[in-house]
Design a protein around this motif. Structure first.
Motif, PDB file in Angstrom:
ATOM      1  N   GLY A 170       0.768  -1.236   0.000  1.00  0.00           N
ATOM      2  CA  GLY A 170       0.000   0.000   0.000  1.00  0.00           C
ATOM      3  C   GLY A 170       0.801   1.291   0.000  1.00  0.00           C
ATOM      4  O   GLY A 170       0.216   2.385   0.054  1.00  0.00           O
ATOM      5  N   TYR A 171       2.121   1.208  -0.068  1.00  0.00           N
ATOM      6  CA  TYR A 171       2.934   2.433  -0.091  1.00  0.00           C
ATOM      7  C   TYR A 171       2.680   3.216  -1.372  1.00  0.00           C
ATOM      8  O   TYR A 171       2.498   2.633  -2.453  1.00  0.00           O
ATOM      9  CB  TYR A 171       4.411   2.094   0.013  1.00  0.00           C
ATOM     10  CG  TYR A 171       4.844   1.650   1.385  1.00  0.00           C
ATOM     11  CD1 TYR A 171       5.353   2.555   2.310  1.00  0.00           C
ATOM     12  CD2 TYR A 171       4.740   0.312   1.766  1.00  0.00           C
ATOM     13  CE1 TYR A 171       5.752   2.142   3.571  1.00  0.00           C
ATOM     14  CE2 TYR A 171       5.136  -0.112   3.030  1.00  0.00           C
ATOM     15  CZ  TYR A 171       5.638   0.815   3.927  1.00  0.00           C
ATOM     16  OH  TYR A 171       6.032   0.401   5.177  1.00  0.00           O
ATOM     17  N   SER A 172       2.658   4.524  -1.236  1.00  0.00           N
ATOM     18  CA  SER A 172       2.399   5.368  -2.408  1.00  0.00           C
ATOM     19  C   SER A 172       3.151   6.687  -2.285  1.00  0.00           C
ATOM     20  O   SER A 172       3.277   7.254  -1.187  1.00  0.00           O
ATOM     21  CB  SER A 172       0.888   5.636  -2.537  1.00  0.00           C
ATOM     22  OG  SER A 172       0.621   6.530  -3.591  1.00  0.00           O
ATOM     23  N   ASP A 173       3.648   7.159  -3.421  1.00  0.00           N
ATOM     24  CA  ASP A 173       4.291   8.475  -3.469  1.00  0.00           C
ATOM     25  C   ASP A 173       3.282   9.572  -3.782  1.00  0.00           C
ATOM     26  O   ASP A 173       3.605  10.761  -3.728  1.00  0.00           O
ATOM     27  CB  ASP A 173       5.388   8.491  -4.541  1.00  0.00           C
ATOM     28  CG  ASP A 173       6.542   7.565  -4.179  1.00  0.00           C
ATOM     29  OD1 ASP A 173       6.823   7.424  -2.977  1.00  0.00           O
ATOM     30  OD2 ASP A 173       7.145   6.984  -5.098  1.00  0.00           O
ATOM     31  N   ASP A 174       2.060   9.170  -4.111  1.00  0.00           N
ATOM     32  CA  ASP A 174       1.003  10.112  -4.461  1.00  0.00           C
ATOM     33  C   ASP A 174       0.285  10.562  -3.198  1.00  0.00           C
ATOM     34  O   ASP A 174      -0.776  10.045  -2.845  1.00  0.00           O
ATOM     35  CB  ASP A 174       0.027   9.456  -5.445  1.00  0.00           C
ATOM     36  CG  ASP A 174      -0.997  10.440  -5.984  1.00  0.00           C
ATOM     37  OD1 ASP A 174      -0.771  11.664  -5.843  1.00  0.00           O
ATOM     38  OD2 ASP A 174      -2.028   9.996  -6.540  1.00  0.00           O
ATOM     39  N   VAL A 175       0.867  11.521  -2.499  1.00  0.00           N
ATOM     40  CA  VAL A 175       0.297  12.028  -1.255  1.00  0.00           C
ATOM     41  C   VAL A 175      -0.858  12.974  -1.566  1.00  0.00           C
ATOM     42  O   VAL A 175      -0.701  13.906  -2.372  1.00  0.00           O
ATOM     43  CB  VAL A 175       1.358  12.761  -0.415  1.00  0.00           C
ATOM     44  CG1 VAL A 175       0.761  13.274   0.878  1.00  0.00           C
ATOM     45  CG2 VAL A 175       2.535  11.830  -0.140  1.00  0.00           C
ATOM     46  N   PRO A 176      -2.039  12.742  -1.001  1.00  0.00           N
ATOM     47  CA  PRO A 176      -3.200  13.601  -1.296  1.00  0.00           C
ATOM     48  C   PRO A 176      -2.946  15.065  -0.944  1.00  0.00           C
ATOM     49  O   PRO A 176      -2.209  15.376  -0.004  1.00  0.00           O
ATOM     50  CB  PRO A 176      -4.311  12.998  -0.416  1.00  0.00           C
ATOM     51  CG  PRO A 176      -3.871  11.607  -0.145  1.00  0.00           C
ATOM     52  CD  PRO A 176      -2.380  11.652  -0.078  1.00  0.00           C
ATOM     53  N   LYS A 177      -3.565  15.922  -1.692  1.00  0.00           N
ATOM     54  CA  LYS A 177      -3.436  17.355  -1.447  1.00  0.00           C
ATOM     55  C   LYS A 177      -4.038  17.704  -0.086  1.00  0.00           C
ATOM     56  O   LYS A 177      -5.124  17.249   0.262  1.00  0.00           O
ATOM     57  CB  LYS A 177      -4.157  18.136  -2.546  1.00  0.00           C
ATOM     58  CG  LYS A 177      -3.991  19.638  -2.434  1.00  0.00           C
ATOM     59  CD  LYS A 177      -4.688  20.348  -3.583  1.00  0.00           C
ATOM     60  CE  LYS A 177      -4.524  21.857  -3.480  1.00  0.00           C
ATOM     61  NZ  LYS A 177      -5.234  22.567  -4.585  1.00  0.00           N
ATOM     62  N   GLY A 178      -3.313  18.481   0.685  1.00  0.00           N
ATOM     63  CA  GLY A 178      -3.784  18.886   1.999  1.00  0.00           C
ATOM     64  C   GLY A 178      -3.299  18.000   3.123  1.00  0.00           C
ATOM     65  O   GLY A 178      -3.498  18.317   4.298  1.00  0.00           O
ATOM     66  N   TRP A 179      -2.665  16.883   2.778  1.00  0.00           N
ATOM     67  CA  TRP A 179      -2.154  15.980   3.811  1.00  0.00           C
ATOM     68  C   TRP A 179      -0.684  16.264   4.075  1.00  0.00           C
ATOM     69  O   TRP A 179       0.113  16.378   3.158  1.00  0.00           O
ATOM     70  CB  TRP A 179      -2.327  14.523   3.394  1.00  0.00           C
ATOM     71  CG  TRP A 179      -1.772  13.552   4.402  1.00  0.00           C
ATOM     72  CD1 TRP A 179      -0.653  12.797   4.288  1.00  0.00           C
ATOM     73  CD2 TRP A 179      -2.320  13.244   5.677  1.00  0.00           C
ATOM     74  NE1 TRP A 179      -0.455  12.030   5.414  1.00  0.00           N
ATOM     75  CE2 TRP A 179      -1.468  12.291   6.292  1.00  0.00           C
ATOM     76  CE3 TRP A 179      -3.438  13.685   6.381  1.00  0.00           C
ATOM     77  CZ2 TRP A 179      -1.714  11.784   7.554  1.00  0.00           C
ATOM     78  CZ3 TRP A 179      -3.680  13.176   7.651  1.00  0.00           C
ATOM     79  CH2 TRP A 179      -2.838  12.233   8.215  1.00  0.00           C
ATOM     80  N   ASN A 188       1.100   5.636   3.619  1.00  0.00           N
ATOM     81  CA  ASN A 188       0.490   4.322   3.414  1.00  0.00           C
ATOM     82  C   ASN A 188      -0.918   4.359   4.000  1.00  0.00           C
ATOM     83  O   ASN A 188      -1.088   4.327   5.225  1.00  0.00           O
ATOM     84  CB  ASN A 188       1.319   3.230   4.093  1.00  0.00           C
ATOM     85  CG  ASN A 188       0.883   1.835   3.688  1.00  0.00           C
ATOM     86  OD1 ASN A 188      -0.301   1.567   3.499  1.00  0.00           O
ATOM     87  ND2 ASN A 188       1.830   0.928   3.554  1.00  0.00           N
ATOM     88  N   PRO A 189      -1.949   4.433   3.170  1.00  0.00           N
ATOM     89  CA  PRO A 189      -3.317   4.583   3.675  1.00  0.00           C
ATOM     90  C   PRO A 189      -3.838   3.386   4.452  1.00  0.00           C
ATOM     91  O   PRO A 189      -4.877   3.478   5.092  1.00  0.00           O
ATOM     92  CB  PRO A 189      -4.132   4.807   2.394  1.00  0.00           C
ATOM     93  CG  PRO A 189      -3.326   4.183   1.312  1.00  0.00           C
ATOM     94  CD  PRO A 189      -1.899   4.395   1.698  1.00  0.00           C
ATOM     95  N   TYR A 190      -3.131   2.256   4.423  1.00  0.00           N
ATOM     96  CA  TYR A 190      -3.593   1.082   5.168  1.00  0.00           C
ATOM     97  C   TYR A 190      -3.057   1.062   6.595  1.00  0.00           C
ATOM     98  O   TYR A 190      -3.489   0.252   7.402  1.00  0.00           O
ATOM     99  CB  TYR A 190      -3.193  -0.202   4.439  1.00  0.00           C
ATOM    100  CG  TYR A 190      -3.857  -0.318   3.095  1.00  0.00           C
ATOM    101  CD1 TYR A 190      -5.174  -0.743   2.981  1.00  0.00           C
ATOM    102  CD2 TYR A 190      -3.187   0.036   1.924  1.00  0.00           C
ATOM    103  CE1 TYR A 190      -5.806  -0.829   1.745  1.00  0.00           C
ATOM    104  CE2 TYR A 190      -3.809  -0.040   0.684  1.00  0.00           C
ATOM    105  CZ  TYR A 190      -5.111  -0.481   0.607  1.00  0.00           C
ATOM    106  OH  TYR A 190      -5.736  -0.549  -0.609  1.00  0.00           O
ATOM    107  N   PHE A 191      -2.129   1.955   6.906  1.00  0.00           N
ATOM    108  CA  PHE A 191      -1.619   2.103   8.266  1.00  0.00           C
ATOM    109  C   PHE A 191      -2.581   2.987   9.041  1.00  0.00           C
ATOM    110  O   PHE A 191      -3.173   3.915   8.478  1.00  0.00           O
ATOM    111  CB  PHE A 191      -0.219   2.707   8.246  1.00  0.00           C
ATOM    112  CG  PHE A 191       0.485   2.674   9.572  1.00  0.00           C
ATOM    113  CD1 PHE A 191       0.768   1.477  10.185  1.00  0.00           C
ATOM    114  CD2 PHE A 191       0.861   3.852  10.199  1.00  0.00           C
ATOM    115  CE1 PHE A 191       1.426   1.433  11.414  1.00  0.00           C
ATOM    116  CE2 PHE A 191       1.523   3.826  11.413  1.00  0.00           C
ATOM    117  CZ  PHE A 191       1.802   2.614  12.026  1.00  0.00           C
ATOM    118  N   HIS A 192      -2.749   2.720  10.347  1.00  0.00           N
ATOM    119  CA  HIS A 192      -3.810   3.396  11.099  1.00  0.00           C
ATOM    120  C   HIS A 192      -3.657   4.912  11.125  1.00  0.00           C
ATOM    121  O   HIS A 192      -4.654   5.640  11.128  1.00  0.00           O
ATOM    122  CB  HIS A 192      -3.870   2.845  12.543  1.00  0.00           C
ATOM    123  CG  HIS A 192      -2.633   3.103  13.337  1.00  0.00           C
ATOM    124  ND1 HIS A 192      -2.429   4.254  14.048  1.00  0.00           N
ATOM    125  CD2 HIS A 192      -1.523   2.346  13.517  1.00  0.00           C
ATOM    126  CE1 HIS A 192      -1.260   4.207  14.645  1.00  0.00           C
ATOM    127  NE2 HIS A 192      -0.676   3.063  14.353  1.00  0.00           N
TER     128      HIS A 192
END
Length: 272
Positions: A170-179, A188-192
């Motif tokens: 689930g690792y991603s370099d595409d960090v959502p805007k505002g985060w 990693n959106p699957y981490f709490h």
């Protein structure tokens, strides 16, 4: 004068309370953690059986051995499985000679003939040694993070097998805007908490070479090590299922016998 002073203090307090109630507040950034956090992906696992019903499934021994290889070559650099003994690897299909060879690669604490602390090569009766001697040593080596022991990880997290697989992929370099993500953490959106200190452990295809010809891909690595960690958490899973099925069969037979006995005992009474 004392009364006037007390009155002034009281008035000042009331004014502050009223101002706090009516004054415009600064806009605060919303907490995006719940919005960004994802539930684990739903995968099919051999130990869950057809349709993931969890009744008839058994572990795939070849997959468990591949998962152990991934753990040993990748995860073991930071994470322990200290609740697992080397002799337990026999359940994965390893022979006694293979277990002896594997255990000899590790050093465990011992006491010499003079009563002084030393180390010796591990045997099948020993458990996998800790990667770090204590939490302080772990945090010192991992920039403040404390890598958890993975022995019971799939039991410690809801939907544990799917969670481990999803986290690893689930690792991603595409960090959502505002985060906001600190440079020392990874998205990693699957981490709490969405931001995680552990770098992507499965970085690229070909990282681990399988001898059985299975695809050497990060997705396959994640599946195999997730299955292996399910086994470390529930090594007697198959025995538990067999016992459960035997009990269900026993209860079905006893129910049938009980019903036939009922018909036999009450048959004459009903006729009367």
């Amino acid at each position: 004068m004392i009364r006037l002073g007390a009155l002034a203090v009281g008035l000042l307090f009331v004014v502050n309370v009223l101002w706090g109630a009516i004054a415009p507040r600064e806009a605060t950034s919303p907490d995006m953690t719940k919005e960004l956090h994802k539930h684990p992906k739903h995968m099919e696992w051999a130990h869950n059986g057809p349709g993931n019903l969890g009744v008839f499934g058994t572990f795939d021994r070849a997959q468990l051995q591949r998962g152990f290889q991934v753990y040993k070559e990748v995860c073991a650099a930071c994470h322990s499985i200290n609740r697992v003994a080397f002799r337990d690897l026999a359940d994965l299909g390893y022979s006694e000679a293979q277990i002896k060879t594997i255990s000899a690669e590790y050093e465990v604490a011992a006491i010499d003939s003079n009563g002084e602390p030393t180390t010796r090569k591990a045997t099948g009766a020993d458990k996998f040694p800790l990667v770090y001697a204590n939490e302080a040593a772990a945090r010192a080596a991992q920039n403040g993070a404390n890598p958890p022991d993975l022995s019971l990880m799939t039991k410690a997290r809801p939907d544990g097998t799917n969670y481990v697989y999803s986290l690893l992929t689930g690792y991603s370099d595409d960090v959502p805007k505002g985060w906001t993500k600190p440079d020392s953490l990874y998205y990693n959106p699957y981490f709490h908490s969405v931001n995680i200190a552990m770098p992507p452990p499965l970085a690229a295809d070909g990282q681990v070479t399988y001898s059985d010809g299975s695809p050497a891909t990060t997705d396959q690595y994640a599946k195999d090590v997730s299955a292996f960690l399910t086994w470390t958490a529930e090594p007697k899973l198959e025995n538990r299922k067999e016992t459960g099925m035997a009990m269900i069969l026993f209860l079905i037979i006893m129910t049938g016998l009980g019903y036939l006995s009922y018909r036999k005992v009450w048959a004459d009474i009903k006729k009367a």
